[in-house]
Motif scaffolding. Structure first.
Motif, PDB file in Angstrom:
ATOM      1  N   UNK A  73       0.831  -1.204   0.000  1.00 57.15           N
ATOM      2  CA  UNK A  73       0.000   0.000   0.000  1.00 57.15           C
ATOM      3  C   UNK A  73       0.866   1.256   0.000  1.00 57.15           C
ATOM      4  N   UNK A  74       1.927   1.222   0.799  1.00 51.88           N
ATOM      5  CA  UNK A  74       2.840   2.355   0.839  1.00 51.88           C
ATOM      6  C   UNK A  74       3.458   2.597  -0.542  1.00 51.88           C
ATOM      7  N   UNK A  75       3.898   1.529  -1.184  1.00 46.85           N
ATOM      8  CA  UNK A  75       4.515   1.648  -2.505  1.00 46.85           C
ATOM      9  C   UNK A  75       3.531   2.233  -3.510  1.00 46.85           C
ATOM     10  N   UNK A  76       2.275   1.810  -3.427  1.00 47.22           N
ATOM     11  CA  UNK A  76       1.258   2.307  -4.359  1.00 47.22           C
ATOM     12  C   UNK A  76       0.995   3.791  -4.142  1.00 47.22           C
ATOM     13  N   UNK A  77       0.958   4.221  -2.886  1.00 38.90           N
ATOM     14  CA  UNK A  77       0.694   5.631  -2.594  1.00 38.90           C
ATOM     15  C   UNK A  77       1.889   6.514  -2.956  1.00 38.90           C
ATOM     16  N   UNK A  78       3.093   5.987  -2.766  1.00 36.01           N
ATOM     17  CA  UNK A  78       4.281   6.732  -3.176  1.00 36.01           C
ATOM     18  C   UNK A  78       4.269   6.945  -4.686  1.00 36.01           C
ATOM     19  N   UNK A  79       3.925   5.896  -5.413  1.00 39.47           N
ATOM     20  CA  UNK A  79       3.854   6.004  -6.866  1.00 39.47           C
ATOM     21  C   UNK A  79       2.749   6.965  -7.297  1.00 39.47           C
ATOM     22  N   UNK A  80       1.627   6.933  -6.577  1.00 36.50           N
ATOM     23  CA  UNK A  80       0.529   7.855  -6.881  1.00 36.50           C
ATOM     24  C   UNK A  80       0.991   9.304  -6.730  1.00 36.50           C
ATOM     25  N   UNK A  81       1.727   9.587  -5.658  1.00 32.05           N
ATOM     26  CA  UNK A  81       2.236  10.945  -5.453  1.00 32.05           C
ATOM     27  C   UNK A  81       3.101  11.374  -6.633  1.00 32.05           C
ATOM     28  N   UNK A  82       3.994  10.502  -7.040  1.00 27.65           N
ATOM     29  CA  UNK A  82       4.916  10.843  -8.119  1.00 27.65           C
ATOM     30  C   UNK A  82       4.208  11.056  -9.448  1.00 27.65           C
ATOM     31  N   UNK A  83       3.150  10.285  -9.674  1.00 28.78           N
ATOM     32  CA  UNK A  83       2.459  10.358 -10.960  1.00 28.78           C
ATOM     33  C   UNK A  83       1.427  11.474 -11.031  1.00 28.78           C
ATOM     34  N   UNK A  84       0.816  11.810  -9.895  1.00 25.86           N
ATOM     35  CA  UNK A  84      -0.314  12.747  -9.948  1.00 25.86           C
ATOM     36  C   UNK A  84       0.010  14.149  -9.446  1.00 25.86           C
ATOM     37  N   UNK A  85       1.094  14.300  -8.681  1.00 25.27           N
ATOM     38  CA  UNK A  85       1.448  15.619  -8.162  1.00 25.27           C
ATOM     39  C   UNK A  85       2.538  16.253  -9.025  1.00 25.27           C
ATOM     40  N   UNK A  86       2.421  17.539  -9.224  1.00 23.12           N
ATOM     41  CA  UNK A  86       3.397  18.282 -10.028  1.00 23.12           C
ATOM     42  C   UNK A  86       3.925  19.449  -9.196  1.00 23.12           C
ATOM     43  N   UNK A  87       4.937  19.199  -8.376  1.00 24.52           N
ATOM     44  CA  UNK A  87       5.470  20.271  -7.529  1.00 24.52           C
ATOM     45  C   UNK A  87       5.917  21.482  -8.352  1.00 24.52           C
ATOM     46  N   UNK A  88       5.669  22.660  -7.808  1.00 29.60           N
ATOM     47  CA  UNK A  88       6.051  23.912  -8.462  1.00 29.60           C
ATOM     48  C   UNK A  88       6.937  24.705  -7.513  1.00 29.60           C
ATOM     49  N   UNK A  89       7.750  25.598  -8.083  1.00 32.83           N
ATOM     50  CA  UNK A  89       8.647  26.361  -7.231  1.00 32.83           C
ATOM     51  C   UNK A  89       8.959  27.717  -7.840  1.00 32.83           C
ATOM     52  N   UNK A  90       9.516  28.577  -6.986  1.00 30.11           N
ATOM     53  CA  UNK A  90       9.993  29.882  -7.424  1.00 30.11           C
ATOM     54  C   UNK A  90      11.135  30.278  -6.511  1.00 30.11           C
ATOM     55  N   UNK A  91      12.127  30.984  -7.056  1.00 28.49           N
ATOM     56  CA  UNK A  91      13.185  31.517  -6.203  1.00 28.49           C
ATOM     57  C   UNK A  91      13.728  32.802  -6.802  1.00 28.49           C
ATOM     58  N   UNK A  92      14.314  33.620  -5.952  1.00 21.43           N
ATOM     59  CA  UNK A  92      14.909  34.884  -6.390  1.00 21.43           C
ATOM     60  C   UNK A  92      16.030  35.249  -5.427  1.00 21.43           C
ATOM     61  N   UNK A  93      17.021  35.985  -5.949  1.00 20.28           N
ATOM     62  CA  UNK A  93      18.164  36.395  -5.136  1.00 20.28           C
ATOM     63  C   UNK A  93      18.050  37.876  -4.786  1.00 20.28           C
ATOM     64  N   UNK A  94      18.416  38.209  -3.549  1.00 22.09           N
ATOM     65  CA  UNK A  94      18.384  39.584  -3.062  1.00 22.09           C
ATOM     66  C   UNK A  94      19.720  39.921  -2.418  1.00 22.09           C
ATOM     67  N   UNK A  95      20.169  41.154  -2.607  1.00 20.96           N
ATOM     68  CA  UNK A  95      21.389  41.604  -1.941  1.00 20.96           C
ATOM     69  C   UNK A  95      21.118  41.783  -0.444  1.00 20.96           C
ATOM     70  N   UNK A  96      22.147  41.525   0.349  1.00 21.39           N
ATOM     71  CA  UNK A  96      22.048  41.766   1.791  1.00 21.39           C
ATOM     72  C   UNK A  96      22.283  43.246   2.057  1.00 21.39           C
ATOM     73  N   UNK A  97      21.321  43.876   2.707  1.00 23.40           N
ATOM     74  CA  UNK A  97      21.446  45.292   3.056  1.00 23.40           C
ATOM     75  C   UNK A  97      22.239  45.462   4.334  1.00 23.40           C
ATOM     76  N   UNK A  98      21.920  44.654   5.330  1.00 21.97           N
ATOM     77  CA  UNK A  98      22.694  44.656   6.567  1.00 21.97           C
ATOM     78  C   UNK A  98      22.351  43.416   7.374  1.00 21.97           C
ATOM     79  N   UNK A  99      23.297  43.035   8.235  1.00 19.62           N
ATOM     80  CA  UNK A  99      23.105  41.912   9.150  1.00 19.62           C
ATOM     81  C   UNK A  99      23.277  42.432  10.572  1.00 19.62           C
ATOM     82  N   UNK A 100      22.277  42.206  11.394  1.00 21.33           N
ATOM     83  CA  UNK A 100      22.337  42.588  12.813  1.00 21.33           C
ATOM     84  C   UNK A 100      22.517  41.302  13.608  1.00 21.33           C
TER      85      UNK A 100
END
Length: 229
Positions: free
Chosen positions: A26-53
Motif C-alpha cells: 500500500x505504501x509503494x502504491x501511494x508513493x507512486x501515486x504521489x509521483x504520478x499525480x502531483x506536479x510540484x512547483x517552485x519559485x526563487x529569487x536572489x536579493x542583496x544583503x542590506x545589513x546583518x544585525x
C-alpha cells in the motif's frame, strides 16, 4: 520527480524496520501515486544583503529591495558574511491537500502514508531548487551554504508572509499563510540560502559531496565540478 521512500518512512517513525507485506504494497502504491499525480512547483529569487544585525533587540538580516527580513540570531549567524540571499518556495499544490482529505475520510492508514509521501516529494523539490541555486551561484563565482527555513533555531514562522510576498508566491504558486503562519497548501516549503563572495568563510558550507543532501540532483557534479573547496 521522485520521492525518497526511506525519508517518507522516516516521517512515519520507521527507521530500519520493515513494513509487512500488505502495508508495504500500500505504501509503494501511494508513493507512486504521489509521483504520478502531483506536479510540484517552485519559485526563487536572489536579493542583496542590506545589513546583518547579529545580536541585540532585533537580530536578523535585512534584504535590499524588499520588506522581507530574516529574523533571529540563528538566521543572522547562518548568513554572516553573505553578500546575498536566495529566497525559495516550493509546493506540492492543492491536489495533495485534496488527496489527503480524501484518504482521511476513507482510510487513516492510507492518509498517513500519503501525507508522508507528499512531504517527501516536496522535500525532493526543495532539494532540486536548492541545487539550481547552487549551480547559478557557482556560475557567477559565488558559493553557498545550505538552506535554512523559518522554524529552524530561533527563526520564527512569522517571517513566512514576507518571504512569500518577496517571491510573489501567492500568485505564482498559490501558496499562502494561515493566521498562525502555517503554509497552505501544507505540503509547501519556504527557505533561504546564503550567497558568498570567494574567500568568505560561510556557516553551513558543504564540505563533502558524499554527505551533501543534494547528491542525487546536483548539476555541478554532473559537469565534473564541485561547489566547495
Amino acid at each position: 520527480m521522485y520521492l525518497d521512500r526511506e525519508e517518507a518512512l522516516g516521517y512515519l517513525g520507521y527507521g530500519k524496520q520493515k513494513l509487512d507485506g500488505d502495508l508495504e504494497a500500500r505504501f509503494a502504491a501511494l508513493a507512486l501515486e504521489c509521483e504520478k499525480t502531483l506536479s510540484p512547483a517552485y519559485s526563487w529569487a536572489a536579493f542583496a544583503v542590506e545589513r546583518i544585525v547579529p545580536d541585540g533587540e532585533c537580530p536578523g538580516v535585512d534584504l535590499a529591495g524588499t520588506s522581507a527580513r530574516l529574523v533571529g540570531e540563528s538566521m543572522a549567524a547562518h548568513m554572516k558574511g553573505a553578500c546575498g540571499v536566495a529566497v525559495l518556495s516550493c509546493t506540492a499544490g492543492m491536489d495533495s491537500e485534496r488527496a489527503i482529505a480524501r484518504y482521511q475520510a476513507t482510510s487513516p492508514t492510507d492518509a498517513l502514508f500519503y501525507n508522508a509521501c507528499a512531504a517527501a516529494l516536496v522535500e525532493a523539490c526543495a532539494n532540486r531548487v536548492e541545487a539550481e541555486v547552487v549551480l547559478r551561484a557557482n556560475e557567477v563565482g559565488l558559493h553557498t551554504n545550505w538552506r535554512f527555513s523559518p522554524g529552524y533555531g530561533d527563526a520564527p514562522l512569522s517571517m513566512q508572509p514576507d518571504l512569500l510576498c518577496a517571491l510573489g508566491a501567492p500568485g505564482r504558486l498559490a501558496v499562502t499563510c494561515t493566521d498562525s503562519f502555517l503554509l497552505v497548501p501544507s505540503k509547501s516549503i519556504t527557505a533561504v540560502v546564503g550567497l558568498f563572495e570567494p574567500g568568505v568563510c560561510a556557516t553551513g558550507v558543504r564540505r563533502s559531496c558524499t554527505t551533501c543532501s543534494l547528491g542525487q540532483v546536483c548539476m555541478i557534479r554532473k559537469q565534473g565540478r564541485i561547489c566547495h573547496g
